[in-house]
Design a protein around this motif. Structure first.
Motif, short mmCIF file in Angstrom:
data_model
loop_
_atom_site.label_atom_id
_atom_site.label_comp_id
_atom_site.label_asym_id
_atom_site.label_seq_id
_atom_site.Cartn_x
_atom_site.Cartn_y
_atom_site.Cartn_z
N ASP A 1 0.85 -1.19 0.00
CA ASP A 1 0.00 0.00 0.00
C ASP A 1 0.89 1.24 0.00
O ASP A 1 1.66 1.48 0.94
N ASN A 2 0.79 2.08 -1.04
CA ASN A 2 1.70 3.22 -1.15
C ASN A 2 1.40 4.33 -0.14
O ASN A 2 2.18 5.29 -0.02
N ASN A 3 0.31 4.21 0.61
CA ASN A 3 0.07 5.18 1.69
C ASN A 3 1.19 5.14 2.72
O ASN A 3 1.46 6.15 3.39
N ILE B 1 3.79 7.47 1.16
CA ILE B 1 3.26 8.84 1.10
C ILE B 1 3.33 9.47 2.49
O ILE B 1 3.79 10.62 2.66
N ASN B 2 2.87 8.75 3.50
CA ASN B 2 2.89 9.27 4.87
C ASN B 2 4.32 9.43 5.39
O ASN B 2 4.62 10.40 6.11
N LYS C 1 5.61 12.65 4.01
CA LYS C 1 5.01 13.81 4.70
C LYS C 1 5.70 14.05 6.04
O LYS C 1 6.01 15.20 6.39
N GLY D 1 3.50 6.52 -5.02
CA GLY D 1 2.58 7.63 -4.80
C GLY D 1 3.14 8.96 -5.26
O GLY D 1 2.57 10.01 -4.98
N SER E 1 4.61 2.11 11.64
CA SER E 1 3.21 2.34 11.29
C SER E 1 2.48 1.00 11.23
O SER E 1 3.10 -0.07 11.19
#
Length: 429
Positions: free
Chosen positions: A7-9, A12-13, A16, A107, A180
């Motif tokens: 999952d590319n989240n 991405i997170n 950030k 992402g 995470s």
């Protein structure tokens, strides 16, 4: 890659969180690891730079990530540079990321070929005051040769001497240590594959089996379940070999009456497990082996209880030392007089338990983290006490992977047999 798409989240997170800690008007550049020559025209299997993977999810050589959140041109605030493939590369090396595949994996929208890096970087770097460069600051690492990031830094300094250079590692050390939910899931998968390999091995080991045959059983199960392979060089140490902490020869015959010490685990999607077990070659511990085994297990259980948020590294190891000292006295290996006169800098228990009890775990097996920061929610740590008795040709080490949560801790290897009775039951089933 053998593993399914992540999952590319996650990435991405991670980006950030990383850019939020950059100084204003900063550009950060992260490089892929070098490709190392093995011999002639062969390279070693490529292993991605952990920090680059953490921020991009790209598992390919010759990759550069550029992050410039304050760039006046929004197009270049986040750029991923990839090696451009060709028919020749496709035939000789196989598939490489397409731009669209890289977008989905990372992402990141702006994907460029590597040949564009120099011109793009030169066009925007003059709008930055700070340049963050990524270097390997893991305190276990001692560089023998200048790796890609160091060479890159020297090149930047010669071209842009008036910029202020910053260390990305200071940010990565704080970020990577707190896992995470997706990272915890990937680590759990590595632990689960390790469990299945261990149970396979329990049913395979018997007197006369070679250490390398056990290694073959392990890697068969790893690859069957889409693991990359071993998280580190596997230790399969029977009899006296278990006294050697980093024994890797794995070339001896397992003899009736010996214990074989295992320290191996799977790597899955670049996340690692780290397991140790010690099993009787013939399926039954002798009374003395069982006595030592149970002592190590008690130390392990007591140590796991101390792996809580707020625990201080050095204080933790002092307390573990007290548990081990008590067990060694009970085993007749130390007496109280030895302990009373011991040098605090080199306590008596170190004769039989000479390594640390825990280290952080993640993309690196010995993950990037501070030894001087209290344990936090989201940390994953190993717990690996051991007793090594040279005179008895006996080494026992046990190791599980522990996640710290707000409500205590979770043993990610709780499903892997560890009680002596359970191990004997499986071996004799």
């Amino acid at each position: 890659m053998k593993y399914p798409t992540i999952d590319n989240n996650l990435f991405i997170n991670n980006r950030k969180n990383f850019v939020s800690r950059l100084k204003p008007h900063s550009v950060a550049v992260l490089n892929a690891n070098d490709e190392y020559t093995r011999s002639g025209d062969q390279n070693y299997l490529f292993k991605q730079n952990a920090d680059l993977f953490y921020l991009s999810g790209i598992d390919q050589e010759q990759t550069i990530l550029l992050l410039f959140p304050d760039c006046p041109d929004p197009l270049y605030r986040e750029v991923l540079f990839l090696r451009q493939t060709s028919e020749h590369i496709a035939i000789w090396e196989g598939h490489k990321y397409t731009m669209e595949e890289a977008r989905k994996a990372s992402g990141i929208e702006n994907i460029r070929w590597l040949d564009d890096f120099q011109s793009i970087f030169h066009a925007i770097v003059h709008y930055a005051e700070h340049i963050y460069v990524n270097t390997n600051e893991n305190d276990r690492f001692l560089p023998g040769v200048p790796y890609r990031d160091l060479r890159f830094l020297e090149d930047l300094r010669s071209k842009y001497p008036l910029h202020k250079y910053e260390r990305a590692a200071l940010i990565m050390r704080d970020l990577r240590v707190v896992k995470s939910p997706i990272e915890i899931e990937l680590t759990q998968k590595a632990c689960d594959i390790t469990r299945d390999a261990f149970i396979r091995v329990l049913k395979f080991v018997k007197p006369g089996v070679a250490e390398y045959e056990i290694e073959a059983e392990i890697i068969h199960e790893f690859l069957r379940q889409r693991a990359t392979g071993h998280a580190y060089n596997p230790i399969i140490a029977s009899g006296y070999n278990a006294i050697v902490l980093h024994y890797n020869d794995n070339n001896q015959i397992c003899k009736d009456g010996d214990v074989v010490l295992f320290d191996w685990a799977a790597e899955y999607a670049n996340y690692n497990a780290d397991m140790s077990r010690s099993i009787p070659v013939n399926g039954r511990y002798s009374p003395r082996q069982r006595q030592v085994y149970d002592a190590v297990l008690r130390v392990m259980k007591g140590s796991i209880e101390m792996l809580q948020a707020g625990t201080i590294w050095n204080e933790y190891h002092v307390e573990v030392g007290k548990l081990m000292t008590s067990e060694l006295i009970g085993l007749g290996l130390l007496d109280r007089h030895d302990v009373e006169k011991q040098d605090p800098k080199m306590p008596a228990y170190k004769k039989y338990f000479m390594h640390g009890t825990s280290h952080h775990l993640g993309i690196d097996v010995h993950d990037f983290a501070s030894r001087h920061k209290a344990f936090e929610v989201g940390n994953i740590l190993t717990c690996e006490p051991g007793i090594y008795i040279k005179e008895e040709s006996l080494g026992i080490r046990l190791e599980n992977n522990i996640l710290i949560t707000e409500n205590g801790n979770i043993d990610l290897m709780a499903g892997i047999p560890i009680e002596a009775d359970h191990i004997e039951e499986i071996m004799n089933s």
